[in-house]
Design an enzyme around this catalytic site. Structure first.
Site, PDB file in Angstrom:
ATOM      1  N   ARG A 148      24.730 -81.698  43.274  1.00  0.00           N
ATOM      2  CA  ARG A 148      24.758 -82.976  44.119  1.00  0.00           C
ATOM      3  C   ARG A 148      23.277 -82.577  44.903  1.00  0.00           C
ATOM      4  O   ARG A 148      23.110 -81.419  44.976  1.00  0.00           O
ATOM      5  CB  ARG A 148      25.942 -82.923  45.153  1.00  0.00           C
ATOM      6  CG  ARG A 148      27.181 -83.359  44.323  1.00  0.00           C
ATOM      7  CD  ARG A 148      28.131 -83.369  45.387  1.00  0.00           C
ATOM      8  NE  ARG A 148      29.594 -83.812  44.865  1.00  0.00           N
ATOM      9  CZ  ARG A 148      30.518 -82.601  44.429  1.00  0.00           C
ATOM     10  NH1 ARG A 148      30.110 -81.646  44.618  1.00  0.00           N
ATOM     11  NH2 ARG A 148      31.582 -83.313  43.806  1.00  0.00           N
ATOM     12  N   LYS A 172      31.707 -79.829  47.918  1.00  0.00           N
ATOM     13  CA  LYS A 172      32.595 -80.486  48.779  1.00  0.00           C
ATOM     14  C   LYS A 172      33.882 -79.653  49.118  1.00  0.00           C
ATOM     15  O   LYS A 172      34.468 -79.120  48.449  1.00  0.00           O
ATOM     16  CB  LYS A 172      33.141 -82.037  48.273  1.00  0.00           C
ATOM     17  CG  LYS A 172      32.035 -83.049  48.143  1.00  0.00           C
ATOM     18  CD  LYS A 172      32.544 -84.151  47.461  1.00  0.00           C
ATOM     19  CE  LYS A 172      31.690 -85.443  47.520  1.00  0.00           C
ATOM     20  NZ  LYS A 172      32.177 -86.495  46.958  1.00  0.00           N
ATOM     21  N   HIS A 243      21.396 -88.242  42.253  1.00  0.00           N
ATOM     22  CA  HIS A 243      22.950 -88.377  41.687  1.00  0.00           C
ATOM     23  C   HIS A 243      22.680 -89.145  40.306  1.00  0.00           C
ATOM     24  O   HIS A 243      23.373 -89.064  39.367  1.00  0.00           O
ATOM     25  CB  HIS A 243      23.559 -89.493  42.494  1.00  0.00           C
ATOM     26  CG  HIS A 243      24.809 -88.880  42.637  1.00  0.00           C
ATOM     27  ND1 HIS A 243      25.386 -87.634  43.476  1.00  0.00           N
ATOM     28  CD2 HIS A 243      26.196 -89.285  42.210  1.00  0.00           C
ATOM     29  CE1 HIS A 243      26.639 -87.419  43.249  1.00  0.00           C
ATOM     30  NE2 HIS A 243      27.191 -88.335  42.599  1.00  0.00           N
ATOM     31  N   ARG A 246      22.587 -86.061  38.100  1.00  0.00           N
ATOM     32  CA  ARG A 246      23.872 -85.537  37.844  1.00  0.00           C
ATOM     33  C   ARG A 246      24.806 -86.426  36.988  1.00  0.00           C
ATOM     34  O   ARG A 246      25.458 -85.909  36.101  1.00  0.00           O
ATOM     35  CB  ARG A 246      24.440 -85.515  39.271  1.00  0.00           C
ATOM     36  CG  ARG A 246      25.957 -84.931  39.454  1.00  0.00           C
ATOM     37  CD  ARG A 246      26.461 -84.969  40.668  1.00  0.00           C
ATOM     38  NE  ARG A 246      27.891 -84.735  40.862  1.00  0.00           N
ATOM     39  CZ  ARG A 246      28.361 -83.742  40.965  1.00  0.00           C
ATOM     40  NH1 ARG A 246      27.926 -82.641  40.605  1.00  0.00           N
ATOM     41  NH2 ARG A 246      29.932 -83.907  41.168  1.00  0.00           N
ATOM     42  N   HIS A 269      34.373 -81.435  40.251  1.00  0.00           N
ATOM     43  CA  HIS A 269      35.497 -82.532  40.424  1.00  0.00           C
ATOM     44  C   HIS A 269      36.787 -82.136  40.762  1.00  0.00           C
ATOM     45  O   HIS A 269      37.270 -81.468  40.072  1.00  0.00           O
ATOM     46  CB  HIS A 269      35.537 -84.053  39.426  1.00  0.00           C
ATOM     47  CG  HIS A 269      33.917 -84.513  39.306  1.00  0.00           C
ATOM     48  ND1 HIS A 269      33.843 -85.099  38.029  1.00  0.00           N
ATOM     49  CD2 HIS A 269      33.443 -84.870  40.214  1.00  0.00           C
ATOM     50  CE1 HIS A 269      32.745 -85.931  38.527  1.00  0.00           C
ATOM     51  NE2 HIS A 269      32.392 -85.735  39.876  1.00  0.00           N
ATOM     52  N   TYR A 278      32.664 -90.579  32.755  1.00  0.00           N
ATOM     53  CA  TYR A 278      31.745 -90.411  31.881  1.00  0.00           C
ATOM     54  C   TYR A 278      31.710 -90.717  30.433  1.00  0.00           C
ATOM     55  O   TYR A 278      30.916 -90.797  29.612  1.00  0.00           O
ATOM     56  CB  TYR A 278      31.019 -89.078  32.186  1.00  0.00           C
ATOM     57  CG  TYR A 278      30.456 -88.857  33.613  1.00  0.00           C
ATOM     58  CD1 TYR A 278      29.355 -89.295  33.895  1.00  0.00           C
ATOM     59  CD2 TYR A 278      31.136 -88.284  34.693  1.00  0.00           C
ATOM     60  CE1 TYR A 278      28.723 -89.490  35.527  1.00  0.00           C
ATOM     61  CE2 TYR A 278      31.022 -88.029  35.773  1.00  0.00           C
ATOM     62  CZ  TYR A 278      29.650 -88.709  36.291  1.00  0.00           C
ATOM     63  OH  TYR A 278      28.987 -88.402  37.361  1.00  0.00           O
TER      64      TYR A 278
END
Length: 301
Positions: A148, A172, A243, A246, A269, A278
């Protein structure tokens, strides 16, 4: 049977809209007016008297008429707001629209660069000046490690291990993860650290990526760098952002045969379902390539 058009105005609705006009933009108020008029036309009676069963029939009719999930959700939201207003006035004890199940909105598929476009973007950063070396290292890391933008600009110089070919970033939830980087990214980082960063490091900062004044590179700075490189590469500048690289990283890995769980860990994730988006991109691209390439599968014009 299709829903009839709006007929006469409902005083309860007009009172609600008058109050709404003090808080919302005129276009929003008009959208609520249209949606509630459609509901009134279907009911054939004042909206304030509607039951849950009638609202469920209304929603079913909207589906039967082929309206999109987002339109149905918007119309239901308008009804919910109206009945909430009725509750505040003491005219109703319940909000029947609150019990209506909204259709699940389909998540849009992530947009990606093709492998060729990603190469063009990287090539656009080529140069020997300190900032060019930085820009190439940044693009290689965003595309080669799927970071990110906040993770990339937040990297410390100590978080890069060129010998092991990994970077340690904070994602995150302040979770640290170790992500492998490819040979091209390692070489770009090596050039930047030896021949680029020393000339930018005027303040002895720990961050890996520095701006022209020697301070840490910001998210907005990274966006501007990519926009400039996109223009140089002949790509649409407004389309290219961190992004997007990414998304491209994840899609190209899966197309190359990487397993879903590994890609999930590299992206950081928490939910595998997020990574599964994806696979749909990969499936779509494979279908497109198949129809373009196979003589018995070409789509008829």
């Amino acid at each position: 049977m299709p829903i009839r058009g709006p007929e006469q105005r409902d005083p309860d609705v007009e009172g609600f809209l008058a109050l709404l006009a003090a808080r919302r933009a005129p276009k929003t108020v008009e959208a609520y007016r249209r949606d509630l008029a459609q509901l009134g036309a279907f009911l054939g009676k004042p909206i304030a008297k509607a039951t849950l069963e009638e609202l469920e029939r209304y929603t079913a009719q909207l589906r039967a008429d082929g309206l999109s999930g987002s339109t149905i959700a918007r119309r239901t939201a308008a009804a919910r707001s109206f009945y909430r207003h009725q509750q505040l006035l003491g005219a109703r004890d319940d909000n029947p629209a609150a019990a209506i199940k909204l259709p699940r909105r389909a998540k849009p598929l992530p947009k990606t660069l093709s492998p060729g476009e990603a190469e063009r973007l990287i090539e656009a950063a080529e140069g020997t000046q300190p900032r060019a070396l930085r820009d190439q290292a940044l693009v290689e890391l965003l595309y080669g490690a799927g970071l990110r933008v906040s993770e990339a600009v937040g990297l410390d110089k100590a978080g890069v291990d060129l010998e092991q070919r990994v970077v340690r970033c904070i994602g995150k939830g302040s979770k640290e993860r170790v992500v492998p980087v490819g040979r091209e990214a390692v070489e770009a980082l090596r050039r930047y650290l030896s021949r680029g960063r020393p000339y930018l490091d005027k303040r002895h900062r720990p961050e890996l990526f520095l701006n022209a004044r020697g301070g840490p590179l910001t998210r907005s700075g990274a966006f501007l760098i990519l926009r400039g490189l996109a223009e140089k590469a002949g790509l649409e500048p407004g389309r290219v952002h961190p992004h997007l690289l990414r998304h491209s990283f994840a899609t190209h890995l899966l197309e190359g045969g990487a397993d879903l769980r590994s890609v999930q860990e590299m992206l950081g994730h928490a939910d595998l379902a997020t990574t599964e988006l994806y696979t749909h991109v990969s499936d779509r691209r494979r279908r497109e390539l198949y129809f373009q390439a196979h003589p018995h599968a070409r789509k008829k014009p």
